[in-house]
Design an enzyme around this catalytic site. Structure first.
Site, short mmCIF file in Angstrom:
data_model
loop_
_atom_site.label_atom_id
_atom_site.label_comp_id
_atom_site.label_asym_id
_atom_site.label_seq_id
_atom_site.Cartn_x
_atom_site.Cartn_y
_atom_site.Cartn_z
N TRP A 110 -4.79 4.80 -5.35
CA TRP A 110 -6.14 5.10 -6.16
C TRP A 110 -7.04 3.40 -5.75
CZ3 TRP A 110 -7.01 7.86 -11.99
CH2 TRP A 110 -6.47 8.46 -12.21
N LYS A 111 -6.07 2.80 -5.31
CA LYS A 111 -6.96 1.57 -5.52
C LYS A 111 -8.17 1.22 -5.67
CE LYS A 111 -7.10 3.03 -0.41
NZ LYS A 111 -7.55 2.27 1.22
N HIS A 168 0.04 -4.12 0.48
CA HIS A 168 -0.52 -3.81 1.32
C HIS A 168 -2.32 -4.71 2.00
CE1 HIS A 168 -3.92 -0.65 1.19
NE2 HIS A 168 -3.26 0.64 1.29
N GLU A 194 -4.67 -4.33 2.24
CA GLU A 194 -5.92 -4.83 1.80
C GLU A 194 -6.21 -6.23 0.99
OE1 GLU A 194 -7.69 -1.02 0.08
OE2 GLU A 194 -7.68 -0.12 1.69
N SER A 240 -5.20 7.44 6.71
CA SER A 240 -5.84 8.47 7.00
C SER A 240 -5.44 10.03 7.01
CB SER A 240 -7.01 8.25 7.86
OG SER A 240 -7.38 7.06 8.00
N GLY A 273 -4.64 7.60 0.61
CA GLY A 273 -5.37 6.47 -0.46
C GLY A 273 -6.84 7.72 -0.62
N GLY A 274 -7.58 8.05 0.37
CA GLY A 274 -8.81 8.63 0.21
C GLY A 274 -8.83 9.56 -0.50
#
Ligand code: PEP
Length: 271
Positions: free
Chosen positions: A10-11, A105, A107, A229, A250-251
């Site tokens: 979910w970040k 990760h 990020e 993605s 992710g998204g």
């Protein structure tokens, strides 16, 4: 045969519905998926793991305990306790019933890179976190992938080999049999520009071969998932590749219908 894994990161996002509602929806959809897969002849059982922000771990524990779903954190400290403001230790994570942790990760690596640490030091930090996770019986999902510059310069294999060698050097090759590798090209994360299935296969096969040079059984056993993605429309083609054992999402993990479709593709096509 390796069991496919779908991990939903979910970040630091809040779902459109509340986190609790999304967790309940995930549970309900996972049960529906299980029933749907009973009708399919060639479906495999899959593992599903959710990585909400740590403040929602208690919700995850309350809602998902007793189900087949797993949950985990997006990071783990390299230390057991002490003056590490904002960090969370492996034993604290274990206390919330987690089975998995994401480590390295990109990020997070970017945050450290902005401190001007070089790649070797960053890999050592990942290896320390890896050791902590293993010693607390948490399954590490090690994120590994090249930047756009590395990709353009043809350095993908060098980047992956460097981190794999550090992990093997620190913990021994057999530690990898209880580890998940997530190949996540940095240029594909959150960009809508996924790597092609052929490229993903080539890279995963490279990692498996590199591990096989140390231990063939571990190489055969290790789950290597792809992240960058992944959406319902590209999931089947990616998961059908022989060395792809699922995905780090992710998204699309915040959209229940998309996430369920991706899980369905993994059950039908991965491993
Ligand atoms: C990720 O966060 O690891 C990821 C792969 O994100 P996305 O699916 O949005 O590219």
């Amino acid at each position: 045969m390796r069991k496919p894994l779908i991990a939903g990161n979910w970040k630091m996002n809040n779902p459109i519905e509340s986190p609790k509602v999304l967790l309940v929806n995930i549970l309900v959809h996972a049960r529906m998926l299980e029933k749907k897969l009973l009708q399919e002849e060639n479906a495999s059982e899959i593992d599903i793991a959710i990585f909400p922000p740590s403040v929602y771990l208690k919700d995850a524990q309350e809602i998902l305990t007793g189900s087949k779903l797993h949950w985990g954190t997006q990071n783990v400290s390299a230390y057991d306790e002490g003056p590490y403001t904002g960090e969370i230790s492996a034993s604290m994570i274990k206390g919330f019933g987690c089975d998995y942790v994401l480590i390295g990760h990109s990020e997070r690596r970017c945050l450290y890179e902005s401190l001007d640490l070089d790649q070797y030091v960053l890999d050592q930090i990942v290896a320390q976190k890896y050791a902590k996770a293993i010693s607390h019986d948490l399954t590490p999902i090690i994120c590994i992938g090249e930047t756009a510059e590395d990709y353009a310069a043809g350095k993908t294999q060098d980047v992956l080999a460097r981190l794999l060698d550090v992990l093997i050097e620190h913990q021994g090759v057999q530690s990898l049999s209880k580890t998940v590798l997530a190949y996540e090209p940095v240029w594909a994360i959150g960009t809508g520009q996924s790597a092609t299935p052929e490229w993903v296969q080539e890279v995963h096969a490279f990692m498996r071969e590199r591990i096989a040079k140390h231990d063939a059984a571990t190489a055969e056993m290790i789950q290597i998932i792809y992240g960058g993605s992944v959406k319902p429309d590209n999931a089947a083609a990616i998961f059908s590749q022989p060395d792809v054992d699922g995905g780090l999402i992710g998204g699309a993990s915040l959209e229940i219908e998309e996430f369920s479709d991706i899980c369905y593709s993994a059950a039908l096509h991965a491993s």
